[in-house]
Design an enzyme around this catalytic site. Structure first.
Site, PDB file in Angstrom:
ATOM      1  N   CYS A  97       0.813  -1.231   0.000  1.00 24.45           N
ATOM      2  CA  CYS A  97       0.000   0.000   0.000  1.00 24.45           C
ATOM      3  C   CYS A  97       0.845   1.281   0.000  1.00 24.45           C
ATOM      4  O   CYS A  97       0.564   2.223  -0.746  1.00 24.45           O
ATOM      5  CB  CYS A  97      -0.946  -0.001   1.192  1.00 24.45           C
ATOM      6  SG  CYS A  97      -0.217  -0.597   2.715  1.00 24.45           S
ATOM      7  N   LYS A 110      10.280  -3.403   1.275  1.00 19.89           N
ATOM      8  CA  LYS A 110       9.275  -3.460   0.205  1.00 19.89           C
ATOM      9  C   LYS A 110       9.265  -2.142  -0.566  1.00 19.89           C
ATOM     10  O   LYS A 110       9.168  -2.114  -1.788  1.00 19.89           O
ATOM     11  CB  LYS A 110       7.878  -3.682   0.793  1.00 19.89           C
ATOM     12  CG  LYS A 110       7.612  -5.066   1.340  1.00 19.89           C
ATOM     13  CD  LYS A 110       6.185  -5.082   1.933  1.00 19.89           C
ATOM     14  CE  LYS A 110       6.005  -6.207   2.924  1.00 19.89           C
ATOM     15  NZ  LYS A 110       4.759  -6.063   3.715  1.00 19.89           N
ATOM     16  N   HIS A 152      -2.713   6.293   4.662  1.00 18.14           N
ATOM     17  CA  HIS A 152      -1.293   6.457   4.934  1.00 18.14           C
ATOM     18  C   HIS A 152      -0.865   7.831   4.392  1.00 18.14           C
ATOM     19  O   HIS A 152      -1.331   8.262   3.327  1.00 18.14           O
ATOM     20  CB  HIS A 152      -0.468   5.394   4.219  1.00 18.14           C
ATOM     21  CG  HIS A 152      -0.711   3.988   4.697  1.00 18.14           C
ATOM     22  ND1 HIS A 152      -1.346   3.680   5.881  1.00 18.14           N
ATOM     23  CD2 HIS A 152      -0.361   2.792   4.133  1.00 18.14           C
ATOM     24  CE1 HIS A 152      -1.378   2.357   6.027  1.00 18.14           C
ATOM     25  NE2 HIS A 152      -0.801   1.802   4.984  1.00 18.14           N
TER      26      HIS A 152
HETATM   27  N1  LIG Z   1      -4.847  -3.501   5.053  1.00 13.55           N
HETATM   28  C1  LIG Z   1      -4.203  -2.935   4.050  1.00 13.55           C
HETATM   29  O1  LIG Z   1      -4.132  -1.697   3.907  1.00 13.55           O
HETATM   30  C2  LIG Z   1      -3.527  -3.785   3.027  1.00 13.55           C
HETATM   31  C3  LIG Z   1      -2.983  -3.173   1.915  1.00 13.55           C
HETATM   32  C4  LIG Z   1      -2.364  -3.946   0.947  1.00 13.55           C
HETATM   33  C5  LIG Z   1      -2.306  -5.307   1.121  1.00 13.55           C
HETATM   34  N2  LIG Z   1      -2.850  -5.906   2.221  1.00 13.55           N
HETATM   35  C6  LIG Z   1      -2.755  -7.356   2.329  1.00 13.55           C
HETATM   36  O2  LIG Z   1      -4.066  -7.916   2.287  1.00 13.55           O
HETATM   37  C7  LIG Z   1      -4.130  -9.076   3.107  1.00 13.55           C
HETATM   38  C8  LIG Z   1      -5.300  -8.962   4.094  1.00 13.55           C
HETATM   39  O3  LIG Z   1      -5.209  -7.787   4.830  1.00 13.55           O
HETATM   40  P1  LIG Z   1      -6.433  -7.219   5.681  1.00 13.55           P
HETATM   41  O4  LIG Z   1      -5.979  -5.876   6.108  1.00 13.55           O
HETATM   42  O5  LIG Z   1      -7.708  -7.356   4.941  1.00 13.55           O
HETATM   43  O6  LIG Z   1      -6.422  -8.214   6.968  1.00 13.55           O
HETATM   44  P2  LIG Z   1      -7.640  -8.642   7.917  1.00 13.55           P
HETATM   45  O7  LIG Z   1      -8.633  -7.564   8.091  1.00 13.55           O
HETATM   46  O8  LIG Z   1      -6.971  -9.200   9.124  1.00 13.55           O
HETATM   47  O9  LIG Z   1      -8.342  -9.832   7.117  1.00 13.55           O
HETATM   48  C9  LIG Z   1      -7.693 -11.060   6.882  1.00 13.55           C
HETATM   49  C10 LIG Z   1      -8.547 -11.917   5.959  1.00 13.55           C
HETATM   50  O10 LIG Z   1      -7.800 -13.105   5.653  1.00 13.55           O
HETATM   51  C11 LIG Z   1      -8.538 -14.250   6.081  1.00 13.55           C
HETATM   52  N3  LIG Z   1      -7.626 -15.267   6.589  1.00 13.55           N
HETATM   53  C12 LIG Z   1      -6.707 -15.129   7.557  1.00 13.55           C
HETATM   54  N4  LIG Z   1      -6.069 -16.314   7.767  1.00 13.55           N
HETATM   55  C13 LIG Z   1      -6.615 -17.191   6.910  1.00 13.55           C
HETATM   56  C14 LIG Z   1      -6.390 -18.569   6.630  1.00 13.55           C
HETATM   57  N5  LIG Z   1      -5.474 -19.276   7.286  1.00 13.55           N
HETATM   58  N6  LIG Z   1      -7.129 -19.160   5.665  1.00 13.55           N
HETATM   59  C15 LIG Z   1      -8.060 -18.452   4.986  1.00 13.55           C
HETATM   60  N7  LIG Z   1      -8.328 -17.148   5.209  1.00 13.55           N
HETATM   61  C16 LIG Z   1      -7.609 -16.523   6.153  1.00 13.55           C
HETATM   62  C17 LIG Z   1      -9.460 -13.750   7.164  1.00 13.55           C
HETATM   63  O11 LIG Z   1     -10.536 -14.637   7.295  1.00 13.55           O
HETATM   64  P3  LIG Z   1     -11.311 -14.840   8.698  1.00 13.55           P
HETATM   65  O12 LIG Z   1     -12.215 -13.646   8.850  1.00 13.55           O
HETATM   66  O13 LIG Z   1     -12.072 -16.106   8.485  1.00 13.55           O
HETATM   67  O14 LIG Z   1     -10.262 -14.926   9.754  1.00 13.55           O
HETATM   68  C18 LIG Z   1      -9.850 -12.382   6.597  1.00 13.55           C
HETATM   69  O15 LIG Z   1     -10.819 -12.545   5.588  1.00 13.55           O
HETATM   70  C19 LIG Z   1      -2.746  -9.206   3.737  1.00 13.55           C
HETATM   71  O16 LIG Z   1      -1.982 -10.059   2.898  1.00 13.55           O
HETATM   72  C20 LIG Z   1      -2.202  -7.817   3.673  1.00 13.55           C
HETATM   73  O17 LIG Z   1      -0.790  -7.787   3.654  1.00 13.55           O
HETATM   74  C21 LIG Z   1      -3.469  -5.174   3.184  1.00 13.55           C
END
Ligand SMILES: NC(=O)c1ccc[n+]([C@@H]2O[C@H](COP(=O)([O-])OP(=O)(O)OC[C@H]3O[C@@H](n4cnc5c(N)ncnc54)[C@H](OP(=O)(O)O)[C@@H]3O)[C@@H](O)[C@H]2O)c1
Length: 337
Positions: free
Chosen positions: A130, A214, A242
């Site tokens: 991001c 990164k 951010h």
């Molecule tokens: N947040 C940001 O600004 C951002 C920006 C760019 C990239 N990302 C990337 O996007 C991804 C998710 O981020 P997020 O911020 O959305 O996190 P989050 O709110 O913690 O959500 C995590 C998601 O992943 C699922 N998950 C976690 N462990 C899992 C497993 N073992 N098997 C299947 N599903 C699983 C969760 O499902 P449950 O609800 O069932 O636990 C939930 O749907 C990460 O890789 C992060 O690096 C995030």
């Protein structure tokens, strides 16, 4: 009539997954079919989209056959294990994690900056980090006319960059502090309520943390130039968006007004730069917006051809879901799906 595609979203219950649904709906993208995946914990949960309810499936053992595009945002381990299965089943995967970003075979794409890289995909496209996305959207138009020789960046990153749990811990720590109660612990190594710390993702042997690494490597890959980048990343008690203080050393002298004009015309950029009227971007103003906001343009007299910028964007949208959907739209337009 535009062809409709069938979509999967892995991590659909998370902060980014939910934004994917919102962005698809807002952009009028009607899926032929939509399947939502998360962990076993969320199996059966209903999520609304386009007036109907979709039941969440467990991603373990999922069969992706019939899906044209699968967006992954469930963390690096899930992506490493499951993205190859989705590609094998015939889907194009747009992955938000860090799993494949530096793989030479995988395009790392910000559509306003390097859309041409999509042409050489083998079924998998990586969405950059991001903090990198918003920075390259702002600096690429400048680099094209006056190449960047060196870049120094300090970030001020919101807790939503860590996900839903971190949003909750900031709420709880803030409420506890205001109520004079002990702070609940969790998610981070330090309290984030009324605090900040220079640490995002794990520390590396170099002394930098992975988020900083990164920003260096991804910027060079997306910009297709070995620009030296010196980053410091900081987590701040802000919920969404951010912010970044970016210092550029350009190759040639420039007029600030010419840079302002460039940014006014640049795709995906909004210039907010009128300090006399206190006009510059702030996280609260940029929340739920898809653009990258730039202000506080100043020459840096400490170095030849130096330029300072302040860059703000919504990390869940511009830094994640919106970039993924823009990748999808570019691929659909170019017949790359
Ligand atoms: N947040 C940001 O600004 C951002 C920006 C760019 C990239 N990302 C990337 O996007 C991804 C998710 O981020 P997020 O911020 O959305 O996190 P989050 O709110 O913690 O959500 C995590 C998601 O992943 C699922 N998950 C976690 N462990 C899992 C497993 N073992 N098997 C299947 N599903 C699983 C969760 O499902 P449950 O609800 O069932 O636990 C939930 O749907 C990460 O890789 C992060 O690096 C995030």
């Amino acid at each position: 009539m535009k062809k409709k595609h069938s979509f999967g979203i892995v991590g659909a219950t998370g902060a980014v997954g939910r934004k994917f649904l919102a962005v698809l709906a807002e952009r009028g993208i009607e899926p032929r079919d939509l399947r939502l995946f998360a962990s076993e914990r969320s199996k059966g949960q209903q999520i609304g989209f386009g007036g109907r309810q979709v039941a969440v499936e467990a991603v373990d053992g999922a069969d992706f056959k019939g899906l044209d595009v699968v967006f992954f945002s469930a963390g690096t381990e899930v992506s490493k294990n499951v993205c190859p299965q989705a590609v094998k089943a015939g889907a194009v995967v747009i992955d938000n994690s860090n799993a494949f970003r530096m793989d030479d075979e995988v395009p790392l794409v910000v559509p306003e900056v390097n859309p041409h890289a999509l042409k050489r995909h083998h079924g998998l496209i990586a969405n950059p980090n991001c903090s990198t996305i918003q920075m390259v959207v702002a600096i690429a138009p400048i680099h094209r006319v006056n190449p960047i020789k060196r870049l120094v960046v300090s970030t001020y990153q919101s807790v939503s960059g860590t996900g839903l749990e971190a949003i909750e811990i900031l709420e709880r720590q803030t409420a506890a502090r205001l109520a004079g109660k002990p702070l609940p612990e969790g998610v981070y190594p330090h309290p984030i309520g009324f605090n900040l710390f220079p640490h995002i993702d794990v520390f590396l042997d170099s002394g930098y943390c992975r988020e900083e690494e990164k920003m260096v490597r991804e910027t060079q890959k997306i910009m297709e130039a070995p620009i030296p980048v010196s980053p410091t990343v900081v987590r701040v008690p802000v919920f969404y968006c951010h912010s970044e203080a970016v210092n550029l050393e350009l190759s040639r002298p420039f007029e600030l007004d010419a840079i302002r004009n460039l940014l006014r015309e640049a795709p995906g950029v909004v210039l907010m730069d009128d300090p006399a009227k206190n006009v510059y971007p702030t996280p609260v103003q940029c929340q739920d917006r898809d653009e990258v906001f730039v202000g506080r343009l100043r020459t840096d007299p400490s170095v030849a051809n130096g330029l300072n910028l302040w860059v703000v964007a919504d990390n869940l949208r511009r830094g994640a879901a919106t970039n993924g959907v823009l990748i999808y739209e570019a691929m659909a337009r170019e017949g790359l799906l």
